[in-house]
Design a protein around this motif. Sequence first.
Motif, short mmCIF file in Angstrom:
data_model
loop_
_atom_site.label_atom_id
_atom_site.label_comp_id
_atom_site.label_asym_id
_atom_site.label_seq_id
_atom_site.Cartn_x
_atom_site.Cartn_y
_atom_site.Cartn_z
N ASP A 1 64.93 -40.18 34.95
CA ASP A 1 64.51 -39.11 35.85
C ASP A 1 65.63 -38.08 36.04
N ASP B 1 65.91 -36.09 32.82
CA ASP B 1 64.87 -35.05 32.74
C ASP B 1 65.25 -33.83 33.58
N GLU C 1 66.01 -30.04 32.46
CA GLU C 1 65.23 -28.95 33.06
C GLU C 1 66.17 -27.87 33.61
N ARG D 1 70.05 -41.47 30.11
CA ARG D 1 68.89 -42.32 29.79
C ARG D 1 69.32 -43.76 29.53
#
Length: 131
Positions: free
Chosen positions: A110, A113, A117, A104
């Motif tokens: 992105d 994330d 995930e 980040r």
Amino acid sequence: MADEATPRPTTKREPEVLTDASLTILAHGVGGQDLKGLELAMYLNIPTTTIINCINEVTSTSLTDEGTENERSSVALSCILLWKSMTKDTKTRERVKSLEKALREIGKPDVADLFMERHQNNMELSGDIFQ
């Protein structure tokens, strides 16, 4: 038979996102973009001298002017695998959080994330996280 009563040491499985294969994909995806791999290394708290040593092991040219994408990716991989080794005794949760935060910080929310995930789904990283 004392051997039967002795509990076997449990080997803790490494999270899929921290396997060498996943970290290699991450290093090549981030490392080939300008100097993002070096930024990542800095945010992972790898000492500057150590980062410079990683650079010197890979190339004798400047990464900014003459360095190729392959050289930048190789330096990023060297730094990330070194970080993995340096943090091997750190709790998995903290290692994953550190890497997510570093992603980040270098402007890759992105990727961070998708990293989280994949971690939550116990999956390795794949090249599609950079598409």
